[in-house]
Design an enzyme around this catalytic site. Structure first.
Site: not given
Length: 409
Positions: A243, A270, A333, A336, A360, A370
């Site tokens: 970001r 984030k 941005h 991404r 994310h 996991y």
């Protein structure tokens, strides 16, 4: 005998204080300093009191009599004019401390700064507050009506900034709810006006998803004639696709040269969890070049005016505009989305590895827990493959379709 305006003007200044009565408790006090002040004498519960109306001629005879009559009506209704005045002063003082501005600043301090939110998040909250400061900032938060807030938001909306208006309303709502929790107001007027604002037009951040177009952009970045710090930021961002705020606030002590990893602390991400970025040799090369310019500072990308602050939020996007790329074609941005699309289309990498590279979150909490510790080796390999692929695109000539690169190591 009642006073007359002409004789008030003629009252001499003496060495001692003296008084001249009007009627019904009103009198003028003439002081040795030359000042002439109005007072009203009255009795409450058997106690004599006096109330000041201010100096003559700022307060005329007619105005003093009107103030006296108001005070007499208050006394007849069982009120003490002097106490009522003190209450108003206290209320005004409390209201000043409980203005929307002060409550909003307290909210930001408690919920954002105190909870160690990312600096970019704190700046965004203050940016929302700045849209409301002029209209309702000085108003006591308990007195603000829905119509007042709506008028301020409509001003933003009329400027074509629908999403900003909606998000500012959401911020205001959180401030009012904070005020309710602190017993500073009783309602949240922002909750009542959401339907009165126009819905924002949904726009995805501009990104180049075509390999040929991406190669053209990469070549243009290499030819950028502006400052070296912004140029290297533009060169590095496609390789690491973090970001923009994470790039701006990067510090040199986060770069592990030996392991070829950039470790972003949790308070700047984030999702509020640490994020490690594997660095290809191309990224390392760019960072080594950058170190020649800013290696002695804290920030990788310091601001132009002060190295004590990071690079301006819009520095990269402004550079793209100067290069001739409009905002509906390229944004910082957008890299991404570019990386996500092309990496997924390559078919070489596990979707979770790509998601982890993009930092994310997962809607499935168990799967997210996991996946956090998985795919690191794959991400290291993917980072180098991606940088090599960007280099191939930048060379130009015949662009190799992404699906034919599936077998390329």
């Amino acid at each position: 005998m009642c006073l007359r305006a002409a004789e008030i003007r003629a009252f001499p200044t003496l060495d001692t204080l003296y008084r001249k009565s009007d009627e019904k408790g009103l009198y003028l006090e003439v002081r040795p300093s030359g000042g002439k002040l109005w007072f009203f004498k009255y009795r409450v519960h058997g106690t004599e009191k006096r109330l000041s109306f201010g100096p003559w001629p700022e307060v005329s005879l007619a105005q003093a009599r009107d103030l006296r009559d108001q005070a007499r009506r208050a006394v007849r209704s069982g009120k003490d004019p002097l106490q009522e005045r003190k209450k108003k002063k206290i209320t005004a003082k409390l209201s000043a401390g409980n203005s929307f501005q002060s409550v909003a600043e307290d909210f930001i301090e408690v919920k954002f700064v105190g909870n160690r939110k990312a600096e970019a998040t704190i700046e965004k909250a203050r940016w929302f507050l700045s849209h409301l400061t002029g209209a309702i900032g000085a108003r006591p938060i308990a007195d603000i009506e829905p119509a007042e807030l709506l008028a301020a938001l409509k001003t933003i909306e009329r400027a074509g900034k629908r999403e900003t208006a909606m998000r500012t309303r959401a911020f205001a709502s959180r401030v009012f709810r904070h005020g309710v929790a602190m017993s500073l107001c009783k309602t949240d007027p922002a909750a009542l006006i959401g339907d009165a604002l126009m819905s924002p037009i949904v726009k995805h951040r501009a990104a180049i998803l075509d390999p040929a177009g991406l190669g053209e952009l990469l070549r243009a970045i290499d030819e950028y004639g502006g400052g070296p710090i912004v140029k290297i930021a533009m060169q590095l961002l496609p390789h690491v696709f973090v970001r923009p705020g994470e790039l701006r606030y990067a510090k040199w002590d986060e770069v592990d040269w030996e392991e070829a990893v950039w470790r972003i602390p949790a308070d700047r991400t984030k999702l509020r969890r640490p994020h490690s970025v594997p660095l290809s040799w191309q990224s390392i090369t760019l960072l080594q070049e950058l170190r020649r310019h800013t290696g002695w500072m804290d920030w990788l990308f310091p601001g132009e005016r002060s190295h004590l602050k990071p690079m301006c939020e819009n520095a990269i996007n402004l550079a793209f505009r100067r290069m001739g790329f409009p905002k509906d074609v390229v944004t910082a941005h957008g890299f991404r989305a570019t990386a996500s699309t092309l990496l997924n289309e390559s078919g070489k990498w596990h979707p979770d590895a790509i998601e982890r590279a993009l930092a994310h979150g997962h809607s499935n909490a168990v799967r997210g827990t996991y996946a956090r510790g998985q795919h690191w080796d794959e991400r290291v390999e993917m980072a180098q493959w991606w940088s090599d692929y960007l280099d191939r695109l930048k060379v130009g000539g015949a662009v190799i379709p992404i699906h034919k690169l599936k077998s390329v190591g």
